[in-house]
Every structure is written in structure tokens, then in C-alpha cells.
Write a protein that holds these residues in place. Sequence first.
Motif, mmCIF file in Angstrom:
data_model
loop_
_atom_site.group_PDB
_atom_site.id
_atom_site.type_symbol
_atom_site.label_atom_id
_atom_site.label_comp_id
_atom_site.label_asym_id
_atom_site.label_seq_id
_atom_site.Cartn_x
_atom_site.Cartn_y
_atom_site.Cartn_z
ATOM 1 N N THR A 92 0.843 -1.196 0.000
ATOM 2 C CA THR A 92 0.000 0.000 0.000
ATOM 3 C C THR A 92 0.875 1.241 0.000
ATOM 4 O O THR A 92 1.871 1.313 0.727
ATOM 5 C CB THR A 92 -0.922 0.010 1.232
ATOM 6 O OG1 THR A 92 -1.729 -1.170 1.214
ATOM 7 C CG2 THR A 92 -1.821 1.233 1.240
ATOM 8 N N HIS A 146 -3.757 3.847 -1.392
ATOM 9 C CA HIS A 146 -4.256 2.864 -2.364
ATOM 10 C C HIS A 146 -3.198 1.787 -2.599
ATOM 11 O O HIS A 146 -1.992 2.046 -2.486
ATOM 12 C CB HIS A 146 -4.581 3.550 -3.695
ATOM 13 C CG HIS A 146 -5.774 4.444 -3.624
ATOM 14 N ND1 HIS A 146 -6.984 4.124 -4.190
ATOM 15 C CD2 HIS A 146 -5.948 5.670 -3.041
ATOM 16 C CE1 HIS A 146 -7.846 5.100 -3.982
ATOM 17 N NE2 HIS A 146 -7.234 6.056 -3.277
ATOM 18 N N PRO A 147 -3.630 0.587 -2.966
ATOM 19 C CA PRO A 147 -2.650 -0.450 -3.318
ATOM 20 C C PRO A 147 -1.841 -0.025 -4.541
ATOM 21 O O PRO A 147 -2.398 0.507 -5.512
ATOM 22 C CB PRO A 147 -3.519 -1.673 -3.630
ATOM 23 C CG PRO A 147 -4.822 -1.412 -2.950
ATOM 24 C CD PRO A 147 -5.011 0.075 -2.986
#
Length: 811
Positions: A64, A86-87
Motif C-alpha cells: 500500500t 491505495h494499493p
Amino acid sequence: MDVHGAGTPRPHPGIPTDMTTVTANHSHHAPVPPAPPAPRGGAATDDLLDNAPVPIHSIDAAGTLVWANRAELELLGYAADEYIGHPISEFHVDAEVLADMLDRLGRGETLRDREVRLRARDGSIRHVLISSNMRIENGKQVASRCFTRDITDQKRAEQERDQVIADLSRTVRLNDMFAGIVGHDLRGPLSTIVMAGQLLLGYVQDPKGVRTIERVLTSADRMQRMISQLLDFARARADGGIELERAPTEVGDSARDVIEEIRMARPEWTIELEVQGDVRGDYDGNRLSQVFSNLIGNAVQHGSPDAPLIVRIDGRDPAAVHVEISNRGTIAPEILPILFAPFRGSHQKRLRSQGLGLGLFITDHIVRAHGGEISAESQGGTTAFRFQLPRKAGGVTQLATFDACAPGSRSDRLPVIRQAGGPAGATNEAAPVAAGPRPAHDASCHHDERFQILVESIKDYAIFMLDTAGNVATWNSGAERIKGYTADEIIGQNFAKFYPEADVLAGKTEYELQVAMREGRFEDEGWRVRKDGSRFWANVVITALRNSDGGLIGYAKVTRDLTERRKLEEERVRLAHAQEAVRLRDEFLSLASHELKTPLTVLQLQLEILRDRISADDCATLAKLERSHRASHRLAELVEALLDVSRIATGRFTLQLERGDLADIVATAVDRLHETAEVAGCALSLTADPALGAWDRSRLDQVVTNLVSNAIRYAAGAPIAIRVAHEADDAVIEVRDRGPGLPEGELARIFERFQRAASMRHFGGLGLGLYVVRQITEAHGGSVSAENPADGGACFTVRLPLRTAHRDLVS
């Protein structure tokens, strides 16, 4: 220096942020909100990280994104809340590449310049290089440090350059292939004319008629010589060289035969032959005669008959025969360097009186095919050509080469580096680099240390020390990146490990140290070897290090990887060569077509005169003349195709528009082709609706003629239907046959130059007809297509706008 967001453990001061890269190109996006500030480790350092032009981000062990600076967000166009948290997988295009990177980072590897594709907010793809390593504490992954370099514009430029080079290279290959096609296709009808003319000499008794036939044969002979030059040019360029048929040959005999022929043709010239020693060897006698004919003919054409032309053949050398041909006259200095080049551009126009400008080019290739060399010298009012011919075949094939780059001196002022553990005065002006890590004493030192490592990591230099014997004494991260060795692997080893084996055996490493010791400095560019055995092109500077008493204590060695620069330079040279070849091709097309047209016009005129002189009752003679007339008409079509391509390539192809009915233009062309179609067993049918517009009548006549002739050639014995229709805002010409159809693999390429729907072995033509059709159609603002209908055959469709939307053709 902290590159992690809130809540992320700060790196230990002893763990450096290992790699970074400078962004070469950024996309310009709308301003984005400032990135969340990194924890305050020091105001100046934090400001540097947040606002540095280097895109930097960090991901945690789960993949992440936990922090990114402003440059990272601007690169991809995201706001902070659209990116951070966000990933990282959301932004990587290639999942398998990302998985491999995360796996390597998890094993403690450092990634350097890993090429990946990232997805930007606007949907575009950015090509970047990422350098990264993982911070690990107590055996657990904490967070990565990732530095990004945008190479999108560089990749795009490389792809465009590669495409240009590929296109130009293909054009050059087509040019060489085209010369062979021209030679073969022109030779057929010309042979028919020559054979008919020779037979007519036995039938015609009228002296005027005999002289007319002789003029026909003279024009044909001139065209045959030009065609032979085209074929030799194609063999030399496209087939990898001119093939020889070697046999024991007396060079003097070859010269005598040529001299006798030239004496008869040019009696005003005095030609002297001097032969010494044994002038025999294993040569191709016919090719040697061609060499003498080209060189002596060139001297006669451009020289002065005021003094004898002298041919000297010296056979006293047991290994080779030496030849010199000298005459009164000079060659301009600017011509000498390109004397053996094919069709020498504007210089050829000034020099030639007849010919294609290929004679000396072919002569050079014949001599080199024999293993010899040829040269020209012009001074003191005299020009001499000299060449030598080894008596026996053998030796190494000679290839043209060039030096892409040569060593050059560097004047850049470079900062000082110190030898680890050495005297303070031992320095070297080398590459821009900071000193190695210093012990940390306070928080400020920690920030400075990390910033210094950050700067060092983006440099392209390997900087290390050698002792007086040439053994590696120190090592830096740049050296590890370029050469592949870790410090533990290489320190104590001799620097000869970085050199190719041939250089080591030749004593190159010892020589470099000797020069550096004697002159204080040595610089060189050449191949070096990495740990994995791969080679790279390097600039190397070795500087002798001395103590305060002047005693030698070792050497500083600075190496820079110039492989990419060398590659770009080689590609630049390749591109320049290809562009020059294309320019020469266009000149060649114009020169060949015009030169061939002159004797062809004379030949056709003499055939017309001869036909008027033959009695209508002499059926046998008239039949021979008719065959010659058809062959000359075929020759004229081929030469006209050459002229059209020349006009297109040089931007001189324009339209002469006038109002008219397209149906009338098509009907006129079809009517003229009925006889040809009947001979091939093809029945022509025409259905035409009125289609009024602005057209170039002669050019659209050419379109119809080429399409119908193409159908007759490939669909012999089958009916051919031609249709003219008015569809919406377009006029449509359709030519459909019931032949075997077009090969599916050729449909996309059939309108390109020198393309055929079938092998040239079975069908004649230059492969230019459909190319010219496309160019004329597009000049009218229209389009042309080809397909294989479901019920068989082939169908060509031309669509032309009824409202004028033409364009001039340009190269």
C-alpha cells in the motif's frame, strides 16, 4: 531524512535511502494539492523531499502506498487522496512485473532502474525506471524507498527513431531490389527488339533502311549497357556482392581486347599498353574486361586526347598483378572522395555525358570481389587509376566499418575525492560525487548523510581507488551498479578483471597505469566487462595519487558507462546513412528514367521510319517490325512508370484538373485495351453511369489502364467487368475479374512500391502500377481498396469525391 507518512516507523539513521533518480521528462497536468507532509525530521530536509523534482514514494509491506511527494503526484496527475493509501497494484500496468519487484524487495534485494509502466489519472501510460529497496527492522519488512524516473518521452522518441530507421532501411532494400527488377524487366522486350533488328538486316536491301536498322541496334545496345549496369548494381548491393567465375586468365589479353574496341570507336585517341612480368592469375576474365572498359571508357569520356592514354600492367610481384591507367585531365577535389559511389548526385549531372553513374561503383566492387583494392589520384593535370589483383582467391572478406566515437579529452572540472585512509592531500579531480558516509554525531549529521547518499546514488560514475599494483582498494555504489561486483567481491582483486581478455593479454592495463604514473593522468574510451560477462562502452580516467613528498601511493579510477550514448550515436549514423541512401534513390530514379528514355525515343522513331519504308506486301518483315513495335511500347510503359515514381518521390507530381464526365474517361481507356484483352482471352465489359466532376483526365486514364492491365495479366482467360457508378458524394470505379484472386497476405501491401500479387518469375512488371494508382487516387482526395469477393476473383474499387478535394503529391 524521512520519506514515510504519518504512522510509519522512521528509518534507522544507519540505514541509507539507497537510490533515487532524476526525472528527465514530466507530463504537464493541472496543479495537484500538496502531498501530506512528511514528519518533521528537519525543516530544510523535509522541504527538499516534499518539493524535490525527483518523484519519490513509499509502500508498506502489504503493498500500500503510504507516502508520495509532489513530483510523484504531478508525474501521474493524481491528488494525494487518489494515490496515497491505495494499493500500488492499482497503478501498475503489468501485474507480473510488480509481483516480481515486491518479491525481490521482500528478499532484501535492491532494485536499480527497473523499467515499469504506470497508469496515469488521464488514462495514459507512463514508462518509468524505479530504483528501490526495503527497510527491514528485526527481520520484518517495514516500508520501501522508491525513486522514479520518467522515460516516457525517451521511449516514444526511441520507438519513433527505430520506426524511421526500419522504414528507411526497408526503402533502401527495396531500392536495391528495384534495380534488379528494372534490369530484368527491361531486358526482355529489349532483347526482342535486338533479335528482330538483326533478322531484318538480312531482309532489308535498301541502304537507308539498313542505316535505320543500325541506328535502332545502336540505341538498343546503349540501353543494354545501362541495364547491365543496373543488374550489376543490384547484385553488388542486394545480393551481397558480385559473383566471379574464376579461371586462369592473362590480364594483358583482357586489356588488349578492350583497347582494340575503344580504338575502333574513338580513333582520335592514342592508347598505349605496357606489360611487364607474368600477368597471369585466377580471375574472372569477363569481369576484368568490364573493369578495363569502365576505366578506359571513363578516361576517354572525361579526359583529353592531347596526350596518350597509358595502361600499365605490372606482374613482377609474385603475389599480385598491379594495374595503372593514366590520362591527361583532372578530377575535381570534391569528387575524389565519392568517385566510387553510385550515381554521385549533383556531381554526376555535371560530369556525365552518357550513362547512369554506376561504372566506377561496379568497377570497385569487381576489384574488391577479386580481393584487391582500387584508388584514384588526380594532380598535375593527370589522373591515374590504380588497382591490384591478388593472383589467387582467398583472404578475409573486407567489410566497410566506421568508428562510432573516439576518445576525447575532458575539460570538465570535477570535485575532489579522497583515498580512504590515505593522506588528506591525496586527491583526484574526477567525477561529481560526494564523499562516502561519515559517522553520525547529531540529528543534523543524519540528514546530511542521507542527502549525500541520495545525490551519490543518481550518478553514472564508478569511482574507486587502486593501489600501486592496480588492485582495487575502495568501492562505491556507482561502481557496484555499473560493474556488478559488491565491495566484498572485488576489493583486493586486480582491475584487469574489468577488461576484455584480449586487452589484458596485450598489456593494456599495465600500459594505462604506466601512462598515468608518467603523465599524471590517463583517459580512454573502450569496451569493459561486467561481472556477468556482458560488455559495456566506458569512458575511463585514471589519475595517479601522490603524497606530499611526491611518492606514488595509488591511483583513482573513474569509469562512466557510455553504452547508451554509443548506441544513440551509432543509430544517428545509421539514420544519416539511410536518409542519404533514400536521397540517392530518388536521384537515381530520375536519372535512370530520363537516361533510358533518350535512346528509347530514338529507337521508337527509327522503328516508325522503318515501318514506313517496308512494302505492305512484305508480311514477314512487317511481322518482325510489329513485334519490335510492341516491345518498344512495353519499354515505354516501364520507363514511364519510372518517371512517375521519380516525380512522386521528388514532389513534382501534380494534377491538371478539368471538368468532365468520369464515365467518358473510363470508356476511352477500356476501349484502347480491348485488343490486349482479346489476346489474353479476356472479355471486357463496361457499365457506366455519368459522374461529373473535376478530374485529371490523363492520370485517371492511367488509373484505369493500370487496373485493367493488372487484371488481364493475372486473370488471363477470365472475363473482366468494369463499372462506373455515382454513389452519394463519390464517383466509384470498380474493376472485377474472375481470376484466382489476391493472396490474403498481400492485400495490406499490394499498393506499396515494388509489390506484386504473384512472383515476378511468372508475371512481368516493376511492381509500380498499383502504387501509382494509389498515389493518383489519393491526390484526387479519394481512396483505393482491393478485396477477394466471396464468389471468386479479385475486385479493385476506386472512390473519388465529386467535390474537388485534391492534393498535390509530395515525397
